[in-house]
Design a protein around this motif. Structure first.
Motif, PDB file in Angstrom:
ATOM      1  N   LEU A 161       0.828  -1.206   0.000  1.00  0.00           N
ATOM      2  CA  LEU A 161       0.000   0.000   0.000  1.00  0.00           C
ATOM      3  C   LEU A 161       0.860   1.252   0.000  1.00  0.00           C
ATOM      4  N   ILE A 162       1.879   1.298   0.862  1.00  0.00           N
ATOM      5  CA  ILE A 162       2.734   2.483   0.928  1.00  0.00           C
ATOM      6  C   ILE A 162       3.490   2.679  -0.376  1.00  0.00           C
ATOM      7  N   ALA A 163       3.941   1.589  -0.982  1.00  0.00           N
ATOM      8  CA  ALA A 163       4.631   1.700  -2.274  1.00  0.00           C
ATOM      9  C   ALA A 163       3.690   2.253  -3.341  1.00  0.00           C
ATOM     10  N   ALA A 164       2.425   1.806  -3.316  1.00  0.00           N
ATOM     11  CA  ALA A 164       1.452   2.298  -4.290  1.00  0.00           C
ATOM     12  C   ALA A 164       1.155   3.775  -4.064  1.00  0.00           C
ATOM     13  N   LEU A 165       1.074   4.202  -2.802  1.00  0.00           N
ATOM     14  CA  LEU A 165       0.825   5.611  -2.508  1.00  0.00           C
ATOM     15  C   LEU A 165       2.000   6.480  -2.949  1.00  0.00           C
ATOM     16  N   ASP A 166       3.228   5.983  -2.709  1.00  0.00           N
ATOM     17  CA  ASP A 166       4.413   6.719  -3.177  1.00  0.00           C
ATOM     18  C   ASP A 166       4.388   6.873  -4.690  1.00  0.00           C
ATOM     19  N   LYS A 167       3.996   5.792  -5.377  1.00  0.00           N
ATOM     20  CA  LYS A 167       3.938   5.833  -6.834  1.00  0.00           C
ATOM     21  C   LYS A 167       2.876   6.823  -7.303  1.00  0.00           C
ATOM     22  N   ALA A 168       1.703   6.799  -6.663  1.00  0.00           N
ATOM     23  CA  ALA A 168       0.637   7.716  -7.045  1.00  0.00           C
ATOM     24  C   ALA A 168       1.051   9.167  -6.827  1.00  0.00           C
ATOM     25  N   GLN A 169       1.706   9.434  -5.709  1.00  0.00           N
ATOM     26  CA  GLN A 169       2.159  10.802  -5.436  1.00  0.00           C
ATOM     27  C   GLN A 169       3.174  11.263  -6.478  1.00  0.00           C
ATOM     28  N   ALA A 170       4.073  10.365  -6.863  1.00  0.00           N
ATOM     29  CA  ALA A 170       5.070  10.724  -7.869  1.00  0.00           C
ATOM     30  C   ALA A 170       4.417  11.005  -9.219  1.00  0.00           C
ATOM     31  N   LEU A 171       3.427  10.188  -9.586  1.00  0.00           N
ATOM     32  CA  LEU A 171       2.769  10.356 -10.880  1.00  0.00           C
ATOM     33  C   LEU A 171       1.921  11.616 -10.942  1.00  0.00           C
ATOM     34  N   LEU A 172       1.360  12.024  -9.804  1.00  0.00           N
ATOM     35  CA  LEU A 172       0.487  13.191  -9.777  1.00  0.00           C
ATOM     36  C   LEU A 172       1.216  14.481  -9.454  1.00  0.00           C
ATOM     37  N   SER A 173       2.508  14.397  -9.160  1.00  0.00           N
ATOM     38  CA  SER A 173       3.260  15.599  -8.822  1.00  0.00           C
ATOM     39  C   SER A 173       3.454  16.453 -10.062  1.00  0.00           C
ATOM     40  N   PRO A 174       3.631  17.775  -9.904  1.00  0.00           N
ATOM     41  CA  PRO A 174       3.841  18.640 -11.076  1.00  0.00           C
ATOM     42  C   PRO A 174       5.025  18.210 -11.923  1.00  0.00           C
ATOM     43  N   GLU A 175       6.055  17.604 -11.294  1.00  0.00           N
ATOM     44  CA  GLU A 175       7.234  17.205 -12.038  1.00  0.00           C
ATOM     45  C   GLU A 175       6.950  16.056 -12.996  1.00  0.00           C
ATOM     46  N   ALA A 176       5.826  15.319 -12.762  1.00  0.00           N
ATOM     47  CA  ALA A 176       5.528  14.167 -13.608  1.00  0.00           C
ATOM     48  C   ALA A 176       5.238  14.573 -15.046  1.00  0.00           C
ATOM     49  N   ALA A 177       4.744  15.812 -15.248  1.00  0.00           N
ATOM     50  CA  ALA A 177       4.458  16.264 -16.610  1.00  0.00           C
ATOM     51  C   ALA A 177       5.736  16.461 -17.420  1.00  0.00           C
ATOM     52  N   ASN A 178       6.835  16.802 -16.737  1.00  0.00           N
ATOM     53  CA  ASN A 178       8.128  16.976 -17.394  1.00  0.00           C
ATOM     54  C   ASN A 178       9.186  16.232 -16.586  1.00  0.00           C
ATOM     55  N   PRO A 179       9.120  14.889 -16.614  1.00  0.00           N
ATOM     56  CA  PRO A 179       9.968  14.108 -15.711  1.00  0.00           C
ATOM     57  C   PRO A 179      11.441  14.161 -16.089  1.00  0.00           C
ATOM     58  N   SER A 180      12.277  14.084 -15.056  1.00  0.00           N
ATOM     59  CA  SER A 180      13.720  13.949 -15.245  1.00  0.00           C
ATOM     60  C   SER A 180      14.098  12.576 -14.696  1.00  0.00           C
ATOM     61  N   HIS A 181      14.258  11.604 -15.599  1.00  0.00           N
ATOM     62  CA  HIS A 181      14.436  10.227 -15.192  1.00  0.00           C
ATOM     63  C   HIS A 181      15.916   9.877 -14.994  1.00  0.00           C
ATOM     64  N   THR A 182      16.139   8.919 -14.103  1.00  0.00           N
ATOM     65  CA  THR A 182      17.465   8.348 -13.934  1.00  0.00           C
ATOM     66  C   THR A 182      17.424   6.937 -14.509  1.00  0.00           C
ATOM     67  N   ALA A 183      18.134   6.726 -15.610  1.00  0.00           N
ATOM     68  CA  ALA A 183      18.151   5.433 -16.285  1.00  0.00           C
ATOM     69  C   ALA A 183      19.523   4.794 -16.142  1.00  0.00           C
ATOM     70  N   GLU A 238      16.969  -0.110 -15.855  1.00  0.00           N
ATOM     71  CA  GLU A 238      16.139   0.414 -14.765  1.00  0.00           C
ATOM     72  C   GLU A 238      15.868   1.893 -14.998  1.00  0.00           C
ATOM     73  N   LEU A 239      14.670   2.297 -14.690  1.00  0.00           N
ATOM     74  CA  LEU A 239      14.281   3.698 -14.773  1.00  0.00           C
ATOM     75  C   LEU A 239      13.759   4.112 -13.404  1.00  0.00           C
ATOM     76  N   ASP A 240      14.467   5.065 -12.772  1.00  0.00           N
ATOM     77  CA  ASP A 240      14.108   5.494 -11.423  1.00  0.00           C
ATOM     78  C   ASP A 240      13.987   4.310 -10.469  1.00  0.00           C
ATOM     79  N   GLY A 241      14.910   3.345 -10.637  1.00  0.00           N
ATOM     80  CA  GLY A 241      14.973   2.209  -9.720  1.00  0.00           C
ATOM     81  C   GLY A 241      14.052   1.055 -10.045  1.00  0.00           C
ATOM     82  N   GLU A 242      13.270   1.131 -11.128  1.00  0.00           N
ATOM     83  CA  GLU A 242      12.354   0.051 -11.489  1.00  0.00           C
ATOM     84  C   GLU A 242      12.799  -0.603 -12.793  1.00  0.00           C
ATOM     85  N   ARG A 243      12.657  -1.920 -12.874  1.00  0.00           N
ATOM     86  CA  ARG A 243      13.020  -2.634 -14.092  1.00  0.00           C
ATOM     87  C   ARG A 243      12.080  -2.244 -15.234  1.00  0.00           C
ATOM     88  N   VAL A 244      12.676  -1.906 -16.379  1.00  0.00           N
ATOM     89  CA  VAL A 244      11.859  -1.502 -17.526  1.00  0.00           C
ATOM     90  C   VAL A 244      12.320  -2.145 -18.834  1.00  0.00           C
TER      91      VAL A 244
END
Length: 313
Positions: free
Chosen positions: A135-157, A214-220
């Motif tokens: 649940l906490i991981a999902a909430l963190d993900k939702a917050q990241a996706l809805l943050s203003p930075e999500a529209a212009n993300p700066s990813h770490t690959a 990996e993109l932002d720590g997740e396998r892609v």
């Protein structure tokens, strides 16, 4: 954001988000006076900001909380009349006042903060630890996706070596993505599972290698170089999750394979793909691979055209 942009949003996704909002507000009582107090949720949010980020100006509060200036002014006046606020000239701008909580203001806020902690704990307590973590991981993900930075993300690959558990993920991604995007049936996932099992059992660490993107720590993404013969290497299982496309990761994975094959003395790299996989084919063509053979086949529930590509190293 214009009306045309809004019409591009899937109505089913709008309904899903609204349904979650109703569920969450009902579970947490957000539409009632906050936690049984005489305060609204907005008033408590103002108190929270003043308790944790003061001194600050009313302009800072409004920007941080996205509140109408008139509405915020009435809240600040009420708190000031109750003796909960001090107002001093702002060091940054003498035309504005810095707001801070008085000891009486903190005394009013602390019980609310404690009740909020207890309410959150009551929501989490019935869940097993694994479900809480999810649940906490999902909430963190939702917050990241809805943050203003999500529209212009700066990813770490990053591209890294294969670790335990990665090969199962490779099979899963192939099964899910090809079923969703191309309608291929489970025969394809079975084929990938067989390829992966053979690669694990017969792995030659000197002449074979795999990479996980990996993109932002997740396998892609993934790709592998396997030994086909003393002179030939084979590129296998290049895949990218939809969220990672358009960032050049497919090209980077392919380039790593080519560099490795050259360093190990292979004279040729070969690969097999299908004619409908246009994005992958474009990557291969840009690096000098040539299509040397194609043949129609019926596999994975579809009529396809298999292709063999080669590149002299």
């Amino acid at each position: 954001m214009n009306d045309h942009t809004l019409t591009q949003v899937d109505p089913a996704q709008v309904r899903a988000l609204r349904a979650f909002n109703r569920f969450y507000t009902q579970r947490t009582g957000l539409l009632d006076p906050y936690l049984g107090s005489a305060f609204s949720l907005t008033e408590v949010r103002v108190l929270y900001e003043l308790a944790h980020h003061a001194p600050c100006t009313a302009t800072d509060l409004g920007r941080r909380l996205l509140l109408d200036a008139g509405y915020l002014s009435r809240i600040v006046r009420r708190f000031s009349d109750a003796g909960w606020l001090t107002r001093t000239p702002s060091p940054a701008d003498a035309r504005q006042l810095s707001l801070s909580l008085t000891p009486e203001g903190r005394a009013a806020f602390e019980p609310l903060q404690q009740r909020s902690r207890e309410a959150a704990a009551r929501l989490l307590a019935p869940l097993a630890q694994a479900r809480r973590d999810a649940l906490i991981a999902a909430l963190d993900k939702a917050q990241a996706l809805l943050s203003p930075e999500a529209a212009n993300p700066s990813h770490t690959a990053v591209l890294r070596d294969v670790r335990a558990g990665d090969m199962g993920w490779v099979v899963q991604q192939h099964g899910e993505i090809y079923a969703r995007e191309y309608g291929w049936n489970s025969e394809f996932e079975a084929l990938v599972a067989e390829i992966v099992a053979r690669m694990i059992r017969q792995h030659d660490p000197h002449r074979e290698r795999g990479w996980i993107a990996e993109l932002d720590g997740e396998r892609v993404g993934s790709v592998f170089v396997v030994r086909k013969s003393e002179a030939e290497a084979q590129l296998r299982l290049l895949i990218l999750s939809p969220t990672a496309r358009g960032l050049g990761l497919g090209a980077r994975l392919t380039d790593e394979c080519l560099a490795f094959a050259r360093a190990r003395g292979y004279r040729k790299m070969v690969l097999w793909t299908n004619s409908n996989l246009s994005a992958a084919r474009a990557i291969y063509a840009q690096r000098g691979f040539a299509l040397v053979h194609s043949e129609p086949h019926h596999s994975y529930g579809k009529d396809l055209v298999g292709e063999t590509w080669e590149l002299a190293l």
